[in-house]
Design a protein around this motif. Structure first.
Motif, PDB file in Angstrom:
ATOM      1  N   ASN A   1      -4.721  10.759   0.876  1.00 10.42           N
ATOM      2  CA  ASN A   1      -4.196   9.677   1.704  1.00 10.42           C
ATOM      3  C   ASN A   1      -3.267   8.786   0.864  1.00 10.42           C
ATOM      4  O   ASN A   1      -3.718   8.112  -0.054  1.00 10.42           O
ATOM      5  N   PRO A   2      -1.961   8.773   1.201  1.00 10.37           N
ATOM      6  CA  PRO A   2      -0.996   7.980   0.403  1.00 10.37           C
ATOM      7  C   PRO A   2      -1.366   6.500   0.349  1.00 10.37           C
ATOM      8  O   PRO A   2      -1.044   5.814  -0.619  1.00 10.37           O
ATOM      9  N   LYS A   3      -2.064   6.023   1.375  1.00 12.20           N
ATOM     10  CA  LYS A   3      -2.440   4.597   1.375  1.00 12.20           C
ATOM     11  C   LYS A   3      -3.411   4.290   0.238  1.00 12.20           C
ATOM     12  O   LYS A   3      -3.388   3.210  -0.340  1.00 12.20           O
ATOM     13  N   VAL A   4      -4.274   5.247  -0.065  1.00  8.07           N
ATOM     14  CA  VAL A   4      -5.232   5.058  -1.160  1.00  8.07           C
ATOM     15  C   VAL A   4      -4.475   4.943  -2.485  1.00  8.07           C
ATOM     16  O   VAL A   4      -4.756   4.084  -3.315  1.00  8.07           O
ATOM     17  N   ILE A   5      -3.456   5.785  -2.639  1.00  9.19           N
ATOM     18  CA  ILE A   5      -2.674   5.753  -3.878  1.00  9.19           C
ATOM     19  C   ILE A   5      -1.949   4.406  -4.006  1.00  9.19           C
ATOM     20  O   ILE A   5      -1.891   3.820  -5.079  1.00  9.19           O
ATOM     21  N   GLU A   6      -1.458   3.890  -2.874  1.00  8.23           N
ATOM     22  CA  GLU A   6      -0.805   2.573  -2.907  1.00  8.23           C
ATOM     23  C   GLU A   6      -1.794   1.492  -3.304  1.00  8.23           C
ATOM     24  O   GLU A   6      -1.466   0.571  -4.053  1.00  8.23           O
TER      25      GLU A   6
END
Ligand code: TEU
Ligand code: CA
Length: 536
Positions: free
Chosen positions: A172-177
């Motif tokens: 999930n890209p949001k987690v990386i952000e």
């Protein structure tokens, strides 16, 4: 950017057992500030601070419930700012522990995720039951199944560590952000980088059943996957490259090819990685079973990574290991000699040395008598597993007490006062009962103490560029001896250590620079656990 982290000596602080300033029995941040002069005097240039974030402390802070705040046990954000400032005044830099594989189950992200509330719904790894049971056959690294059923969400979540530590979903890209924001938050406050916790397990490439036979089922799908490398590159490019900082990743079970991917200059992921081969040579199947320590294997592993990678962190202890003088030296008859022998290796191999709190005064294992004295979640789970495997209680207990991580988490032994000068309140974790004999205060005074030997070695790294910048060449490894050369420009130093109770002879000669015995020259004879540094 200059690479100060290559020149400096790092020191790991495990906050709860370092120094307690308000006498509640738990070490804290103001307590660290009180001891900065001690660290400065030792010659430390970087502190690695184990987690001080808000946490229910199920795994002593490695279960974070708020990355942007400090746990009241340890102090406040203001205390943390003060620590960064006070350390900075003494030219000591601080790196923090970045726990990115998982959070605490008390983290607001997880609470919302359980309820299916966006944007948190897919912050964690949720799966439906398979045939009314676990989604796959993976083990938790802390033993038992890696999945826990959540009554609210009616799904299982993955936890590679304790069940109170749900794994984040790095698909999930949001987690990386979110991770990037956490990194920026602390870098902006003035820290010098991160020790990245369990950094090679963060990306799961599939959730199939594992075909791994023994323990740690599932590892073929989560150890050092391609996606893992991509994420680290992204963190480096988007965040780390904008700051004067460095990272050291915790990466157990990596082979040399993978290690290069993680920390080669061109890979642009991490600056260095902790590998564990040298400490695992006498483990058998699981960490609780230990064979006799064979120095030769230990030296071979050290030498392997010295030759393989451009830069290594050098370490023999951390908060997950047992004490090195007990494990790799001899904490009885040759306590002082073997501690100094290990110190010589630690500070003369090529790389950044990481001293773990108390190692510099030769703190030993705790000599636990019963399971009731153990706090560590990994040890308690391990006990359950050994019992399940059919070991009788006394035997399971014996194995756990000897290898529990709590052995190196006992309160720091500052002096011979009640509770070793750590606190005036009885600390929750047992104090090692040798604090009257082994403590910092007495060693500051005694000229030939282990502590003063560390200071001498650290001093030597400042006057002998060779120890910092020199190449490493293995000269000799036998069952008991390790000899190597460090060479820089036209200068070279030879280091020889004897890791046995017996005298040894070696044909290498040179002008004596330093020994852990009282001697003025070196003729090839080494006393028990002797270490010498020679100039060619
Ligand atoms: O350790 C990661 C890890 O893989 C450990 O299981 C390690 O192999 C084991 O503790 C050795 O006994 C990190 C932290 O260093 C550790 O303290 C945490 O408990 C763990 O991650 C979970 O965050
Ligand atoms: Ca306290």
């Amino acid at each position: 950017m200059n690479e100060l982290w290559k020149e400096r000596v790092a020191y790991q602080i495990y906050p709860r057992s370092f120094n307690d300033s308000n006498n509640d029995g738990i070490g804290d941040i103001p307590g660290i500030i009180e001891k900065l002069d001690y660290l400065k005097d030792l010659g430390v240039g970087i502190i690695w601070l184990s987690p001080v974030y808000k946490s229910p402390q199920k795994d002593n802070g490695y279960d974070v419930s708020d990355y942007l705040d400090i746990d009241p046990l340890f102090g406040t954000l203001e205390d943390m700012d003060n620590l960064i400032k006070a350390a900075g005044k003494r030219d000591i830099k601080i790196i923090m522990d970045l726990v990115l594989n998982h959070t605490s189950d008390q983290h607001i992200w997880f609470q919302k995720s359980r309820e299916g509330i966006e944007p948190y719904k897919d912050y964690y790894i949720w799966k439906d039951p398979k045939n009314g049971s676990y989604p796959n056959n993976w083990d938790s690294i802390f033993t038992g199944p890696a999945w826990k059923y959540d009554e609210l969400r009616k799904q299982y979540y993955l936890h590679l560590f304790a069940e109170e530590q749900p794994d984040l979903n790095f698909h999930n890209p949001k987690v990386i952000e979110e991770i990037k924001n956490i990194m920026r938050f602390w870098l902006e406050r003035g820290i010098y980088g991160f020790r990245c916790d369990a950094v090679n397990v963060i990306y799961k490439s599939s959730f199939k059943d594992s075909v791994t036979k023994s323990v740690r089922k599932g590892r073929e799908y989560y150890l050092s996957q391609p996606g893992n490398h991509l994420i680290l590159k992204e963190l480096k490019k988007d965040v780390l490259d904008n700051y004067d900082c460095f990272t050291v990743g915790e990466a157990g079970h990596v082979d040399k090819e993978t290690a290069h991917l993680f920390c080669d200059k061109k890979s642009k992921e991490l600056d260095m990685i902790f590998t564990f081969d040298h400490l695992e040579t006498h483990e058998y199947l699981v960490k609780w079973f230990r064979r006799k320590f064979k120095p030769k294997k230990f030296f071979e592993k050290l030498s392997f990574w010295q030759k393989e990678l451009e830069w290594n962190p050098i370490f023999f202890e951390n908060h997950d290991q047992i004490r090195s003088v007990t494990d790799l030296g001899n904490d009885k008859l040759y306590w002082q000699e073997s501690s100094k022998m290990l110190a010589t290796l630690l500070l003369t191999l090529k790389g950044t040395p990481f001293i773990y709190q108390g190692e510099e005064i030769g703190m030993t294992n705790a000599n636990f008598k019963s399971l009731a004295e153990i706090e560590d979640i990994e040890s308690l789970n391990g006990f359950k597993m050994l019992r399940k495997w059919g070991l009788p209680k006394f035997l399971a207990e014996k194995f756990i007490l000897k290898s529990s991580r709590d052995n190196c988490r006992t309160p720091f032994q500052w002096n011979d006062d009640k509770y070793a000068g750590f606190s005036t309140t009885k600390p929750p974790l047992k104090l090692c009962d040798n604090y009257q004999r082994i403590n910092a205060e007495s060693q500051i005074e005694a000229k030939t103490s282990i502590l003063n030997f560390y200071k001498q070695l650290i001093g030597l790294r400042k006057t002998e560029e060779t120890l910092v910048k020199g190449d490493f060449t293995e000269l000799l490894i036998t069952n008991h001896l390790f000899a190597y050369e460090r060479q820089y420009q036209d200068k070279s130093l030879i280091i020889i250590v004897n890791s046995s109770k017996k005298k040894q002879r070696i044909s290498i000669k040179g002008e004596l620079v330093l020994s852990n015995y009282k001697r003025t020259d070196f003729n090839g004879n080494l006393s028990p656990y002797e270490a010498v540094i020679l100039r060619e």
